[in-house]
Design a protein around this motif. Structure first.
Motif, PDB file in Angstrom:
ATOM      1  N   GLU A  57     127.684  17.370  48.750  1.00  0.00           N
ATOM      2  CA  GLU A  57     128.210  16.790  47.719  1.00  0.00           C
ATOM      3  C   GLU A  57     127.519  16.745  46.264  1.00  0.00           C
ATOM      4  O   GLU A  57     127.975  17.164  45.400  1.00  0.00           O
ATOM      5  N   ILE A  58     126.039  16.258  46.926  1.00  0.00           N
ATOM      6  CA  ILE A  58     124.998  16.639  45.901  1.00  0.00           C
ATOM      7  C   ILE A  58     124.158  17.491  46.100  1.00  0.00           C
ATOM      8  O   ILE A  58     124.045  17.777  46.705  1.00  0.00           O
ATOM      9  N   TYR A  59     123.742  18.294  45.217  1.00  0.00           N
ATOM     10  CA  TYR A  59     122.982  18.775  44.292  1.00  0.00           C
ATOM     11  C   TYR A  59     120.920  17.864  44.981  1.00  0.00           C
ATOM     12  O   TYR A  59     121.711  17.329  44.396  1.00  0.00           O
TER      13      TYR A  59
ATOM     14  N   ASP B 176     134.327  15.141  40.799  1.00  0.00           N
ATOM     15  CA  ASP B 176     133.206  15.897  40.809  1.00  0.00           C
ATOM     16  C   ASP B 176     132.899  16.411  38.970  1.00  0.00           C
ATOM     17  O   ASP B 176     131.831  16.399  38.590  1.00  0.00           O
ATOM     18  N   GLY B 177     133.711  15.855  38.386  1.00  0.00           N
ATOM     19  CA  GLY B 177     134.297  16.034  37.594  1.00  0.00           C
ATOM     20  C   GLY B 177     133.931  17.327  36.099  1.00  0.00           C
ATOM     21  O   GLY B 177     133.924  17.079  35.016  1.00  0.00           O
ATOM     22  N   ARG B 178     133.984  18.217  36.621  1.00  0.00           N
ATOM     23  CA  ARG B 178     133.756  19.344  35.825  1.00  0.00           C
ATOM     24  C   ARG B 178     135.400  19.717  36.944  1.00  0.00           C
ATOM     25  O   ARG B 178     136.446  20.515  35.839  1.00  0.00           O
ATOM     26  N   ARG B 179     135.804  20.528  37.358  1.00  0.00           N
ATOM     27  CA  ARG B 179     137.367  21.256  38.367  1.00  0.00           C
ATOM     28  C   ARG B 179     138.158  19.747  38.192  1.00  0.00           C
ATOM     29  O   ARG B 179     139.598  21.002  38.023  1.00  0.00           O
TER      30      ARG B 179
ATOM     31  N   THR C  61     130.819  21.700  48.642  1.00  0.00           N
ATOM     32  CA  THR C  61     131.481  21.227  47.432  1.00  0.00           C
ATOM     33  C   THR C  61     131.613  21.629  46.428  1.00  0.00           C
ATOM     34  O   THR C  61     133.022  21.442  45.503  1.00  0.00           O
ATOM     35  N   LEU C  62     130.576  21.226  45.066  1.00  0.00           N
ATOM     36  CA  LEU C  62     130.185  21.679  44.108  1.00  0.00           C
ATOM     37  C   LEU C  62     130.543  23.195  43.612  1.00  0.00           C
ATOM     38  O   LEU C  62     130.688  23.702  42.358  1.00  0.00           O
ATOM     39  N   TYR C  63     130.204  24.281  44.421  1.00  0.00           N
ATOM     40  CA  TYR C  63     130.171  25.342  44.634  1.00  0.00           C
ATOM     41  C   TYR C  63     131.732  26.333  45.302  1.00  0.00           C
ATOM     42  O   TYR C  63     131.905  26.550  44.787  1.00  0.00           O
TER      43      TYR C  63
ATOM     44  N   GLU D 130     118.443  26.928  37.164  1.00  0.00           N
ATOM     45  CA  GLU D 130     118.941  25.735  36.061  1.00  0.00           C
ATOM     46  C   GLU D 130     120.563  25.665  36.839  1.00  0.00           C
ATOM     47  O   GLU D 130     121.200  25.083  36.583  1.00  0.00           O
ATOM     48  N   TYR D 131     120.880  26.620  37.591  1.00  0.00           N
ATOM     49  CA  TYR D 131     121.713  26.931  38.844  1.00  0.00           C
ATOM     50  C   TYR D 131     122.292  25.696  39.071  1.00  0.00           C
ATOM     51  O   TYR D 131     123.678  25.079  38.783  1.00  0.00           O
ATOM     52  N   SER D 132     121.503  24.524  39.338  1.00  0.00           N
ATOM     53  CA  SER D 132     122.310  23.274  40.232  1.00  0.00           C
ATOM     54  C   SER D 132     122.368  22.370  39.450  1.00  0.00           C
ATOM     55  O   SER D 132     122.076  21.057  39.218  1.00  0.00           O
TER      56      SER D 132
END
Length: 421
Positions: A198-200, A284-287, A134-136, A69-71
């Motif tokens: 760049e993606i999971y 990323d759409g989050r940060r 990059t997402l982390y 679930e973390y990813s």
């Protein structure tokens, strides 16, 4: 430093890791290489020690990872992957250490390692440290550019048609960093590396396809417009997220991403009446928010809702975005015949494929040699199936589009014909 106990407490799921070891000079597999695996940051925590087989491959290892679930949940800020250090050695070769190889739950991480023959002047261990995903991690966001480049300026170099290159030159830094190294990278390997960075790889397959298409179209725009060469640089693209994509030397890739890149590698994104591939930018759409661009986490949510790749892309880039296919692929001896080759097929394309398989079998003895008679019989199907097994493709015994070009890629590598043309 992270404690071993903290790592173990957080590691509740399992992922897979396979290491492929080849010679940097010949591209042949290295049999009997020794690989030690430990937790990154805990060097005395050796978990396993394995050896490569006749195809230069380790067994597929099961390793502990954080929860799946973390990813899959952008609101969870815990690191979604485990990091392992791999020490690879073989007689007659320089030792390589890769620190920070990423293993995600429920997918197979693939670590490709090329060993350099031992030279008397240099016997130091080569060490590669893989930075955060990059997402982390914390990386600069993309500086916005026009998605279609002007190509009518005096002196502008532009290709006459879209070509999928065999290699691109990656500048490992920002464009003006003259101290950064340039790397010659196979195009498909570059795309797999960037997508894995760049993606999971745990995301829905169609989300991965949409993101791979965006990465490829952006890259082919750089190739088509000779963007950096027109500015006086000697490279195709950079590894700076502010300008291009994140590419990381010697990082591992993932099977779910690798198969999709092999399936789509000749494709790119188009708009009507525009010849060049579209420079498809994203965030990323989050940060970071980026109106009118694709967001990676948003594409994941759409994939989970059942959106197809083109539906995901049109959601962000508009309804006039289309998937196109390059007519020219560099570095392949012959193009795909346009139909699958299976039992009962015959002709020159079958013979050519058989001849290439036999050359590959000279380097990979697990693959049975066959009569290059132009007739696709059970022996050819069996050899193809072993080839597919060694190189991570679905084991069908049928030469489809993906298998044809994978045979071409490996044949070029082990026969070195690319240097002769």
């Amino acid at each position: 430093m992270t404690s071993l106990k903290a790592m173990q407490d957080n590691a509740v799921d399992k992922g897979q890791l396979q290491i492929n070891v080849t010679s940097e000079i010949t591209a042949f597999p290295i049999t009997g290489a020794t690989i030690s695996i430990s937790y990154t940051g805990v060097p005395d925590s050796t978990l396993e020690q394995v050896n490569t087989d006749a195809s230069g491959q380790s067994d597929v290892l099961e390793l502990a990872t954080p929860p799946l679930e973390y990813s899959l949940n952008p609101s969870i800020e815990s690191q979604p992957y485990a990091e392992y250090t791999l020490d690879i050695s073989a007689p007659g070769y320089e030792t390589v250490s890769v620190a920070g190889a990423e293993v995600l739950p429920d997918v197979k991480a693939i670590q490709n390692v090329r060993l350099r023959p031992l030279a008397e002047v240099s016997q130091d261990e080569m060490v590669f440290v893989i930075p955060a995903h990059t997402l982390y991690g914390d990386y600069p966001p993309k500086i916005a550019e026009d998605e279609i480049k002007p190509i009518d300026e005096t002196g502008e170099i532009v290709l006459s048609r879209v070509v999928v290159p065999e290699f691109i030159i990656v500048h490992d830094g920002s464009p003006r960093d003259s101290t950064a190294n340039n790397y010659y990278v196979r195009y498909r390997d570059y795309i797999k590396n960037v997508a894995s960075s760049e993606i999971y790889a745990t995301w829905p397959a169609d989300t991965i396809r949409a993101n791979v298409l965006a990465i490829m179209s952006f890259t082919l725009n750089r190739v088509y417009t000779e963007w950096y060469r027109n500015k006086g640089y000697d490279f195709t693209i950079t590894s700076s997220t502010a300008f291009d994509h994140k590419w990381i030397p010697e990082r591992n890739i993932f099977d779910t991403i690798s198969v999709i890149v092999d399936e789509l590698f000749a494709n790119y994104l188009s708009r009507p009446n525009v010849r060049q591939p579209i420079l498809t930018q994203y965030c990323d759409g989050r940060r970071v928010s980026c109106p009118n661009w694709m967001t990676q986490w948003g594409s994941m949510a759409l994939g989970e809702q059942g959106y197809s790749p083109i539906e995901i892309l049109r959601y962000y880039y508009g309804d006039d975005m289309y998937i196109n296919s390059a007519q020219e692929i560099s570095g392949v001896p012959s193009s795909w015949p346009g139909y699958d080759l299976g039992i009962g097929a015959s002709g020159d394309k079958v013979r050519q494929m058989q001849e290439q398989l036999n050359v590959i079998a000279g380097a990979y003895p697990a693959i049975p040699r066959i009569d290059a008679d132009g007739i696709y019989g059970p022996a050819t199907a069996a050899s193809v199936e072993v080839f597919q097994s060694v190189f991570g493709l679905p084991q069908t015994g049928v030469v489809d589009y993906t298998t044809w070009y994978k045979i071409s890629e490996i044949y070029v590598g082990v026969s070195r014909i690319a240097e002769l043309v």
